[in-house]
Design a protein around this motif. Structure first.
Motif, PDB file in Angstrom:
ATOM      1  N   ARG A   1     -27.338  28.008 -24.534  1.00  0.00           N
ATOM      2  CA  ARG A   1     -27.852  26.636 -24.469  1.00  0.00           C
ATOM      3  C   ARG A   1     -26.845  25.644 -25.060  1.00  0.00           C
ATOM      4  N   LYS A   2     -26.188  26.036 -26.133  1.00  0.00           N
ATOM      5  CA  LYS A   2     -25.264  25.134 -26.829  1.00  0.00           C
ATOM      6  C   LYS A   2     -23.858  25.152 -26.241  1.00  0.00           C
ATOM      7  N   ALA A   3     -23.527  26.188 -25.507  1.00  0.00           N
ATOM      8  CA  ALA A   3     -22.178  26.344 -24.960  1.00  0.00           C
ATOM      9  C   ALA A   3     -22.019  25.604 -23.648  1.00  0.00           C
ATOM     10  N   LYS A   4     -20.789  25.316 -23.327  1.00  0.00           N
ATOM     11  CA  LYS A   4     -20.438  24.895 -21.974  1.00  0.00           C
ATOM     12  C   LYS A   4     -20.273  26.200 -21.188  1.00  0.00           C
ATOM     13  N   ILE A   5     -21.111  26.388 -20.178  1.00  0.00           N
ATOM     14  CA  ILE A   5     -21.056  27.611 -19.381  1.00  0.00           C
ATOM     15  C   ILE A   5     -20.044  27.384 -18.262  1.00  0.00           C
TER      16      ILE A   5
ATOM     17  N   LEU B   1     -19.751  35.907 -33.571  1.00  0.00           N
ATOM     18  CA  LEU B   1     -20.776  35.265 -32.762  1.00  0.00           C
ATOM     19  C   LEU B   1     -21.547  36.320 -31.990  1.00  0.00           C
ATOM     20  N   THR B   2     -22.798  36.031 -31.705  1.00  0.00           N
ATOM     21  CA  THR B   2     -23.606  36.871 -30.845  1.00  0.00           C
ATOM     22  C   THR B   2     -23.986  36.047 -29.616  1.00  0.00           C
ATOM     23  N   VAL B   3     -23.797  36.632 -28.444  1.00  0.00           N
ATOM     24  CA  VAL B   3     -24.148  35.937 -27.201  1.00  0.00           C
ATOM     25  C   VAL B   3     -25.660  36.009 -27.027  1.00  0.00           C
ATOM     26  N   THR B   4     -26.307  34.910 -27.348  1.00  0.00           N
ATOM     27  CA  THR B   4     -27.765  34.795 -27.302  1.00  0.00           C
ATOM     28  C   THR B   4     -28.150  33.652 -26.369  1.00  0.00           C
ATOM     29  N   LYS B   5     -29.447  33.496 -26.146  1.00  0.00           N
ATOM     30  CA  LYS B   5     -29.929  32.365 -25.350  1.00  0.00           C
ATOM     31  C   LYS B   5     -29.553  31.055 -26.032  1.00  0.00           C
ATOM     32  N   GLU B   6     -29.641  31.022 -27.354  1.00  0.00           N
ATOM     33  CA  GLU B   6     -29.282  29.808 -28.088  1.00  0.00           C
ATOM     34  C   GLU B   6     -27.801  29.473 -27.898  1.00  0.00           C
ATOM     35  N   LEU B   7     -26.935  30.475 -27.972  1.00  0.00           N
ATOM     36  CA  LEU B   7     -25.512  30.238 -27.749  1.00  0.00           C
ATOM     37  C   LEU B   7     -25.292  29.695 -26.336  1.00  0.00           C
TER      38      LEU B   7
ATOM     39  N   ASP C   1     -17.769  24.214 -28.964  1.00  0.00           N
ATOM     40  CA  ASP C   1     -16.955  23.349 -29.801  1.00  0.00           C
ATOM     41  C   ASP C   1     -17.098  23.797 -31.257  1.00  0.00           C
ATOM     42  N   TRP C   2     -16.286  23.226 -32.121  1.00  0.00           N
ATOM     43  CA  TRP C   2     -16.253  23.609 -33.542  1.00  0.00           C
ATOM     44  C   TRP C   2     -17.631  23.456 -34.194  1.00  0.00           C
ATOM     45  N   HIS C   3     -18.298  22.347 -33.925  1.00  0.00           N
ATOM     46  CA  HIS C   3     -19.606  22.083 -34.534  1.00  0.00           C
ATOM     47  C   HIS C   3     -20.611  23.184 -34.167  1.00  0.00           C
ATOM     48  N   ASN C   4     -20.698  23.527 -32.888  1.00  0.00           N
ATOM     49  CA  ASN C   4     -21.640  24.562 -32.456  1.00  0.00           C
ATOM     50  C   ASN C   4     -21.217  25.944 -32.927  1.00  0.00           C
ATOM     51  N   PHE C   5     -19.917  26.180 -32.999  1.00  0.00           N
ATOM     52  CA  PHE C   5     -19.437  27.447 -33.565  1.00  0.00           C
ATOM     53  C   PHE C   5     -19.942  27.600 -35.000  1.00  0.00           C
ATOM     54  N   LEU C   6     -19.782  26.561 -35.808  1.00  0.00           N
ATOM     55  CA  LEU C   6     -20.241  26.636 -37.201  1.00  0.00           C
ATOM     56  C   LEU C   6     -21.745  26.882 -37.280  1.00  0.00           C
ATOM     57  N   ALA C   7     -22.504  26.263 -36.402  1.00  0.00           N
ATOM     58  CA  ALA C   7     -23.962  26.415 -36.418  1.00  0.00           C
ATOM     59  C   ALA C   7     -24.398  27.817 -35.990  1.00  0.00           C
ATOM     60  N   LEU C   8     -23.619  28.486 -35.151  1.00  0.00           N
ATOM     61  CA  LEU C   8     -24.043  29.765 -34.572  1.00  0.00           C
ATOM     62  C   LEU C   8     -23.392  30.995 -35.203  1.00  0.00           C
ATOM     63  N   LYS C   9     -22.336  30.815 -35.963  1.00  0.00           N
ATOM     64  CA  LYS C   9     -21.629  31.980 -36.513  1.00  0.00           C
ATOM     65  C   LYS C   9     -22.527  32.780 -37.443  1.00  0.00           C
ATOM     66  N   LYS C  10     -22.282  34.091 -37.464  1.00  0.00           N
ATOM     67  CA  LYS C  10     -23.054  35.002 -38.310  1.00  0.00           C
ATOM     68  C   LYS C  10     -22.089  35.789 -39.185  1.00  0.00           C
ATOM     69  N   TRP C  11     -22.564  36.198 -40.346  1.00  0.00           N
ATOM     70  CA  TRP C  11     -21.735  36.901 -41.320  1.00  0.00           C
ATOM     71  C   TRP C  11     -21.830  38.409 -41.114  1.00  0.00           C
ATOM     72  N   ASN C  12     -20.695  39.055 -41.044  1.00  0.00           N
ATOM     73  CA  ASN C  12     -20.625  40.517 -40.981  1.00  0.00           C
ATOM     74  C   ASN C  12     -20.265  40.998 -42.377  1.00  0.00           C
ATOM     75  N   SER C  13     -21.246  41.488 -43.109  1.00  0.00           N
ATOM     76  CA  SER C  13     -21.023  41.844 -44.513  1.00  0.00           C
ATOM     77  C   SER C  13     -20.078  43.029 -44.671  1.00  0.00           C
ATOM     78  N   SER C  14     -20.065  43.955 -43.717  1.00  0.00           N
ATOM     79  CA  SER C  14     -19.162  45.105 -43.861  1.00  0.00           C
ATOM     80  C   SER C  14     -17.707  44.708 -43.620  1.00  0.00           C
ATOM     81  N   LYS C  15     -17.468  43.762 -42.709  1.00  0.00           N
ATOM     82  CA  LYS C  15     -16.096  43.323 -42.424  1.00  0.00           C
ATOM     83  C   LYS C  15     -15.723  42.063 -43.211  1.00  0.00           C
TER      84      LYS C  15
END
Length: 163
Positions: free
Chosen positions: A150-154, A142-148, A123-137
């Motif tokens: 856990r927070k995602a609907k699988i 997002l990175t598919v991690t264990k935390e993602l 959802d939007w809330h979890n997307f905001l919490a998990l997003k990462k900045w790509n400084s070159s682009k």
């Protein structure tokens, strides 16, 4: 195929793109991006526990599909751990509040052979919490991690039991 010239391979790819468009399997020349959108939309529409999705017009900003309640979905694919970028969001140092651009992100994970490995929904809330900045682009991803996970609907994962 290894005996074919480089030009012949390119011609075959061009012909393949034309045929995929004719069959409505893809909508642009972005083969993987279009294919993952089709996979995700079909997955939702074939599962009675999920809302039906409809693709939005090619080139729509931030959104790839909507449901009947007009909730917006961005669909991203990866064959690694890192998704494509999310454009149109505030820069990393912005002090402006982030305007909500979508309700959900669908992450389609493909194996190296492009077979389906997993589908996750954030959802939007979890997307905001998990997003990462790509400084070159200069954009978010997002990175598919264990935390993602856990927070995602699988929705689908070849390694675990899902809906």
């Amino acid at each position: 195929m290894e005996n074919l010239s480089d030009n012949k391979i390119i011609e075959m790819y061009r012909d393949l793109l034309v045929e995929l468009k004719n069959r409505n399997l893809i909508r642009s020349n972005n083969l993987i991006g279009d294919w993952d959108e089709k996979l995700a939309i079909n997955f939702y529409n074939e599962n009675h526990q999920l809302p039906n999705l409809e693709a939005v017009r090619v080139g729509a900003k931030n959104v790839d599909a909507i449901n009947r309640d007009f909730e917006r979905y961005s669909i991203k694919t990866t064959t690694t751990k890192m998704t494509g970028v999310f454009n149109g969001l505030n820069d990393v140092n912005s002090e402006q509040p982030q305007k909500q651009k979508l309700e959900y992100v669908i992450i389609v994970v493909l194996n190296k052979d492009l077979s389906l490995k997993a589908i996750y929904e954030l959802d939007w809330h979890n997307f905001l919490a998990l997003k990462k900045w790509n400084s070159s682009k200069k954009s978010w991803y997002l990175t598919v991690t264990k935390e993602l996970k856990r927070k995602a609907k699988i929705l689908y994962d070849t390694e675990i039991q899902c809906i």
